[in-house]
Design a protein around this motif. Structure first.
Motif, mmCIF file in Angstrom:
data_model
loop_
_atom_site.group_PDB
_atom_site.id
_atom_site.type_symbol
_atom_site.label_atom_id
_atom_site.label_comp_id
_atom_site.label_asym_id
_atom_site.label_seq_id
_atom_site.Cartn_x
_atom_site.Cartn_y
_atom_site.Cartn_z
ATOM 1 N N LEU A 1 127.925 -8.770 4.140
ATOM 2 C CA LEU A 1 127.777 -7.635 5.001
ATOM 3 C C LEU A 1 126.520 -7.951 5.691
ATOM 4 O O LEU A 1 125.430 -8.240 4.847
ATOM 5 N N THR A 2 126.264 -7.768 6.730
ATOM 6 C CA THR A 2 125.061 -7.697 7.396
ATOM 7 C C THR A 2 124.831 -6.798 8.557
ATOM 8 O O THR A 2 125.846 -5.998 9.231
ATOM 9 N N ARG A 3 123.524 -6.533 9.040
ATOM 10 C CA ARG A 3 123.406 -5.743 10.190
ATOM 11 C C ARG A 3 121.775 -6.059 10.744
ATOM 12 O O ARG A 3 121.144 -6.677 9.987
ATOM 13 N N PRO A 4 121.810 -5.921 12.096
ATOM 14 C CA PRO A 4 120.345 -6.118 12.415
ATOM 15 C C PRO A 4 119.214 -5.088 12.150
ATOM 16 O O PRO A 4 119.571 -3.975 11.914
ATOM 17 N N GLY B 1 106.571 -4.262 -0.255
ATOM 18 C CA GLY B 1 107.592 -4.939 -0.830
ATOM 19 C C GLY B 1 107.756 -6.289 0.127
ATOM 20 O O GLY B 1 107.090 -6.624 1.041
ATOM 21 N N ASP B 2 108.596 -7.104 -0.435
ATOM 22 C CA ASP B 2 108.799 -8.640 0.164
ATOM 23 C C ASP B 2 109.841 -8.389 1.126
ATOM 24 O O ASP B 2 110.200 -6.963 1.737
ATOM 25 N N MET B 3 110.274 -9.254 1.895
ATOM 26 C CA MET B 3 111.228 -9.249 2.932
ATOM 27 C C MET B 3 112.405 -8.274 2.895
ATOM 28 O O MET B 3 112.933 -7.595 3.434
ATOM 29 N N LEU B 4 113.106 -8.792 1.501
ATOM 30 C CA LEU B 4 114.283 -7.834 1.116
ATOM 31 C C LEU B 4 113.990 -6.417 1.066
ATOM 32 O O LEU B 4 114.951 -5.651 1.315
ATOM 33 N N ALA B 5 113.105 -5.983 0.265
ATOM 34 C CA ALA B 5 112.601 -4.730 0.276
ATOM 35 C C ALA B 5 112.337 -4.047 1.541
ATOM 36 O O ALA B 5 112.570 -2.851 1.637
ATOM 37 N N TYR C 1 117.561 -0.553 5.880
ATOM 38 C CA TYR C 1 118.621 -0.819 7.139
ATOM 39 C C TYR C 1 119.869 -1.161 6.258
ATOM 40 O O TYR C 1 120.916 -1.011 6.885
ATOM 41 N N LEU C 2 119.906 -1.708 5.167
ATOM 42 C CA LEU C 2 121.193 -2.130 4.557
ATOM 43 C C LEU C 2 121.819 -1.149 3.397
ATOM 44 O O LEU C 2 122.894 -1.241 3.036
ATOM 45 N N ARG C 3 120.824 0.098 3.072
ATOM 46 C CA ARG C 3 121.121 0.763 2.315
ATOM 47 C C ARG C 3 122.647 1.545 2.561
ATOM 48 O O ARG C 3 123.351 1.586 1.441
ATOM 49 N N PRO C 4 122.868 1.860 3.928
ATOM 50 C CA PRO C 4 124.305 2.571 3.982
ATOM 51 C C PRO C 4 125.379 1.649 3.658
ATOM 52 O O PRO C 4 126.401 2.060 3.333
ATOM 53 N N LEU C 5 125.407 0.246 3.614
ATOM 54 C CA LEU C 5 126.281 -0.642 3.267
ATOM 55 C C LEU C 5 126.452 -0.691 1.399
ATOM 56 O O LEU C 5 127.450 -0.558 1.257
ATOM 57 N N PHE C 6 125.491 -0.549 1.192
ATOM 58 C CA PHE C 6 125.425 -0.461 -0.236
ATOM 59 C C PHE C 6 126.104 0.953 -0.858
ATOM 60 O O PHE C 6 127.013 1.089 -1.608
ATOM 61 N N ASP C 7 125.828 2.073 -0.065
ATOM 62 C CA ASP C 7 126.277 3.478 -0.491
ATOM 63 C C ASP C 7 127.942 3.330 -0.369
ATOM 64 O O ASP C 7 128.496 3.756 -1.265
ATOM 65 N N ALA C 8 128.427 2.481 0.853
ATOM 66 C CA ALA C 8 129.826 2.432 0.741
ATOM 67 C C ALA C 8 130.461 1.713 -0.380
ATOM 68 O O ALA C 8 131.415 2.090 -0.597
ATOM 69 N N LEU C 9 129.896 0.697 -0.633
ATOM 70 C CA LEU C 9 130.230 -0.318 -1.719
ATOM 71 C C LEU C 9 130.389 0.488 -3.183
ATOM 72 O O LEU C 9 131.346 0.198 -3.664
ATOM 73 N N ALA D 1 122.796 -8.668 3.554
ATOM 74 C CA ALA D 1 121.570 -9.150 3.996
ATOM 75 C C ALA D 1 121.580 -9.155 5.685
ATOM 76 O O ALA D 1 122.305 -8.713 6.411
ATOM 77 N N PRO D 2 120.168 -9.018 5.849
ATOM 78 C CA PRO D 2 119.865 -8.396 7.475
ATOM 79 C C PRO D 2 120.618 -9.808 8.203
ATOM 80 O O PRO D 2 120.826 -11.100 7.723
ATOM 81 N N LEU D 3 120.589 -9.692 9.477
ATOM 82 C CA LEU D 3 121.272 -10.588 10.528
ATOM 83 C C LEU D 3 120.617 -11.705 10.643
ATOM 84 O O LEU D 3 121.084 -12.952 10.701
ATOM 85 N N ALA D 4 119.518 -11.764 10.445
ATOM 86 C CA ALA D 4 118.494 -13.204 10.588
ATOM 87 C C ALA D 4 118.736 -14.112 9.503
ATOM 88 O O ALA D 4 118.571 -15.323 9.880
ATOM 89 N N PHE D 5 119.374 -13.755 8.363
ATOM 90 C CA PHE D 5 119.698 -14.649 7.473
ATOM 91 C C PHE D 5 120.825 -15.263 7.801
ATOM 92 O O PHE D 5 121.079 -16.284 6.962
ATOM 93 N N MET D 6 121.462 -15.039 8.793
ATOM 94 C CA MET D 6 123.035 -15.865 8.815
ATOM 95 C C MET D 6 122.725 -17.054 9.694
ATOM 96 O O MET D 6 123.505 -17.885 9.893
ATOM 97 N N ARG D 7 121.425 -17.322 10.288
ATOM 98 C CA ARG D 7 121.306 -18.226 11.145
ATOM 99 C C ARG D 7 121.295 -19.621 10.464
ATOM 100 O O ARG D 7 120.827 -19.725 9.353
ATOM 101 N N GLY D 8 122.120 -20.588 10.929
ATOM 102 C CA GLY D 8 122.204 -22.033 10.378
ATOM 103 C C GLY D 8 123.369 -22.125 9.220
ATOM 104 O O GLY D 8 123.499 -23.175 8.878
#
Length: 319
Positions: free
Chosen positions: A156-159, A172-176, A181-189, A210-217
């Motif tokens: 699951l990803t979103r920009p 916090g770190d990058m994930l924090a 931005y990702l919390r709505p996805l967790f709520d649905a899960l 994860a955020p969309l930027a983590f999908m590259r490569g």
């Protein structure tokens, strides 16, 4: 004209559970007087209005007796389907996922078409206003596919559109930083899986958020991938994401082109991709309208008001 419908205790109790919203919706939509007392529903009004109200109530009774949850959106879906061979019953009976006695199933014909498209296409785009169930239903199909071992993992990803200064001020770190931005996805899960099971899936990487930027490569094989809030991607980001698709994978992209948070001069990848992939085999587009909003009825009115304002002022995004 007056008509009296007798219903079971189970059905008579259902409107009370949701604060009489269903009865109010039937009364408001059909213009017919509807009075529920005990196990008797009395309809009073003009012949055509009473007939319409009776048809809606007959459908509602069958749905409740079949174990379905009904609400105001159900009334609207039934009214829209009256007089047409639309397969409405099959839509409500298509249970995508069950969790703790709760059924997740389409509530409108567009939602049914969306679920069917996800099942039959490699890449599906769900485009429409907030509250139409685009992300929620896609996640339910993904969880079901994982349970049936049709895929090995869910991604699951979103920009994170504010990836500049304001995001940097968050602690916090990058994930924090991207967690809001990702919390709505967790709520649905959490609506679809027990917390312990979800935690185990995430620890093993079976479910990744994860955020969309983590999908590259990356090349994502044997995966069910959902890109949410895709209206906030650039055309380049959209292309990058879609080319991550690997063997045995499915992709669902959701978004609302009326809620783009990008700068005016920045093109939206979700608008651009409709021009590029509109005729590509294996890619499906499902578009939702205001009538598919299944949240509070005020949400539908808000969506409609903003749509009308954009049309009248010419302020809708074109790119």
């Amino acid at each position: 004209m007056q008509d009296v419908l007798s219903v079971s205790n189970e059905v008579a109790a259902e409107p009370a559970v949701i604060g009489t919203g269903v009865i109010d919706a039937v009364r408001e939509r059909t213009g017919c007087s509807v009075l529920l007392r005990g196990n008797r529903v009395t309809l009073d009004g003009e012949d055509e209005k009473v007939a319409a109200a009776r048809a809606v109530l007959d459908e509602l009774v069958e749905l409740v007796e079949g174990g379905h949850e009904v609400d105001e959106a159900t009334v609207d879906a039934i009214l829209a389907a009256l007089g047409r061979d639309t397969g409405l019953r099959s839509a409500f009976d298509d249970v995508v996922w069950r969790h703790r006695g709760r059924r997740i199933a389409p509530k409108t014909l567009a939602q049914k078409r969306y679920v069917d498209t996800i099942r039959t296409h490699t890449v599906t785009f769900g485009i429409g206003p907030a509250g139409t169930g685009k992300t929620y239903l896609a996640m339910a199909v993904a969880v079901a596919a994982l349970a049936e071992r049709e895929v090995g993992r869910i991604i699951l990803t979103r920009p994170a559109v504010e990836a500049g200064e304001r995001l940097g001020f968050l602690p916090g770190d990058m994930l924090a930083k991207v967690d809001p931005y990702l919390r709505p996805l967790f709520d649905a899960l959490y609506d679809m899986l027990d917390p312990d099971r979800l935690a185990a899936y995430m620890e093993r990487g079976t479910i990744e958020v994860a955020p969309l930027a983590f999908m590259r490569g990356r090349t994502l094989n044997d995966s069910f991938i959902i890109l949410d809030e895709a209206q906030n991607t650039s055309p380049e980001q959209m292309q990058m994401f879609l080319t991550r698709l690997g063997f045995g994978s499915r992709v669902v992209v959701t978004g609302d082109v009326t809620q783009i948070d990008l700068p005016r001069e920045q093109a939206s990848g979700l608008i651009h991709v409709q021009e590029v992939l509109g005729g590509v085999e294996g890619v499906g587009f499902v578009r939702f309208g205001d009538e598919d909003v299944v949240r509070h009825k005020l949400v539908r009115r808000i969506v409609e008001a903003y749509r009308q304002h954009a049309e009248e002022t010419g302020s809708q995004r074109r790119r």
